[in-house]
Design a protein around this motif. Sequence first.
Motif, mmCIF file in Angstrom:
data_model
loop_
_atom_site.group_PDB
_atom_site.id
_atom_site.type_symbol
_atom_site.label_atom_id
_atom_site.label_comp_id
_atom_site.label_asym_id
_atom_site.label_seq_id
_atom_site.Cartn_x
_atom_site.Cartn_y
_atom_site.Cartn_z
ATOM 1 N N LYS A 184 14.806 5.897 -8.316
ATOM 2 C CA LYS A 184 14.618 4.514 -8.733
ATOM 3 C C LYS A 184 14.261 3.646 -7.538
ATOM 4 C CE LYS A 184 18.251 4.734 -12.222
ATOM 5 N NZ LYS A 184 19.557 4.179 -12.602
ATOM 6 N N ARG A 185 13.486 2.591 -7.833
ATOM 7 C CA ARG A 185 13.150 1.590 -6.825
ATOM 8 C C ARG A 185 13.322 0.227 -7.464
ATOM 9 N NH1 ARG A 185 7.655 3.943 -6.780
ATOM 10 N NH2 ARG A 185 8.235 6.067 -6.501
ATOM 11 N N TYR A 186 13.835 -0.707 -6.677
ATOM 12 C CA TYR A 186 14.042 -2.056 -7.185
ATOM 13 C C TYR A 186 13.889 -3.018 -6.025
ATOM 14 C CZ TYR A 186 16.376 -5.999 -9.441
ATOM 15 O OH TYR A 186 16.673 -7.229 -9.962
ATOM 16 N N PHE A 187 13.156 -4.107 -6.236
ATOM 17 C CA PHE A 187 12.943 -5.090 -5.172
ATOM 18 C C PHE A 187 13.359 -6.466 -5.661
ATOM 19 C CE2 PHE A 187 10.478 -8.114 -2.688
ATOM 20 C CZ PHE A 187 10.770 -7.677 -1.409
ATOM 21 N N ARG A 188 14.217 -7.117 -4.876
ATOM 22 C CA ARG A 188 14.630 -8.470 -5.235
ATOM 23 C C ARG A 188 15.047 -9.237 -3.982
ATOM 24 N NH1 ARG A 188 18.179 -10.406 -10.214
ATOM 25 N NH2 ARG A 188 18.123 -12.599 -9.705
ATOM 26 N N SER A 189 14.536 -10.439 -3.856
ATOM 27 C CA SER A 189 14.901 -11.359 -2.766
ATOM 28 C C SER A 189 14.773 -10.735 -1.386
ATOM 29 C CB SER A 189 16.328 -11.876 -2.967
ATOM 30 O OG SER A 189 16.448 -12.525 -4.194
ATOM 31 N N GLY A 190 13.721 -9.991 -1.164
ATOM 32 C CA GLY A 190 13.475 -9.394 0.144
ATOM 33 C C GLY A 190 14.219 -8.105 0.413
ATOM 34 N N VAL A 191 14.973 -7.612 -0.569
ATOM 35 C CA VAL A 191 15.746 -6.380 -0.385
ATOM 36 C C VAL A 191 15.157 -5.290 -1.275
ATOM 37 C CG1 VAL A 191 18.021 -5.306 -0.507
ATOM 38 C CG2 VAL A 191 17.823 -7.729 0.068
ATOM 39 N N LEU A 192 14.828 -4.157 -0.666
ATOM 40 C CA LEU A 192 14.319 -2.996 -1.396
ATOM 41 C C LEU A 192 15.473 -2.020 -1.599
ATOM 42 C CD1 LEU A 192 11.986 -1.317 -2.583
ATOM 43 C CD2 LEU A 192 11.557 -0.456 -0.274
ATOM 44 N N TYR A 193 15.832 -1.780 -2.856
ATOM 45 C CA TYR A 193 16.886 -0.839 -3.215
ATOM 46 C C TYR A 193 16.220 0.458 -3.644
ATOM 47 C CZ TYR A 193 19.690 -5.098 -3.548
ATOM 48 O OH TYR A 193 20.318 -6.282 -3.290
ATOM 49 N N VAL A 194 16.636 1.571 -3.042
ATOM 50 C CA VAL A 194 16.027 2.864 -3.348
ATOM 51 C C VAL A 194 17.132 3.866 -3.650
ATOM 52 C CG1 VAL A 194 14.565 4.724 -2.488
ATOM 53 C CG2 VAL A 194 14.087 2.379 -1.804
#
Length: 115
Positions: free
Chosen positions: A57-67
């Motif tokens: 999974k990948r998720y991007f929010r408020s300058g933070v990339l969650y992988v």
Amino acid sequence: MAEYKKRNYFVRRKEALTMEEVIEEYIKSAKIASGLNTQRIFAAWDECSGAGPFTLKRYFRSGVLYVTLKSSVIRNQLSFQKEALIEKMNATLSGDPLFTSDNRTVGFIKELVLK
């Protein structure tokens, strides 16, 4: 038809735009810059990290990339390279002609969180 000729209608020519300018205008007018930027960020992750096949999974929010990764071994190896990965991905994004750097909602990567 004779009436048309009497009034001397004419079409003014505008200055020609390059394809790059036309694409930028289309992206702004269609309001797809945020979604396109997010997709370009995910592509930069795949390219720079080399962990695309192991990414769940990948998720991007408020300058933070969650992988989220499949392998804890790969996650551990990449966690040592976080700062270098962020710099490399931002450099890739800045060279990408489809990435809109002046977008307020989706911009460059500030932080990377590996799960």
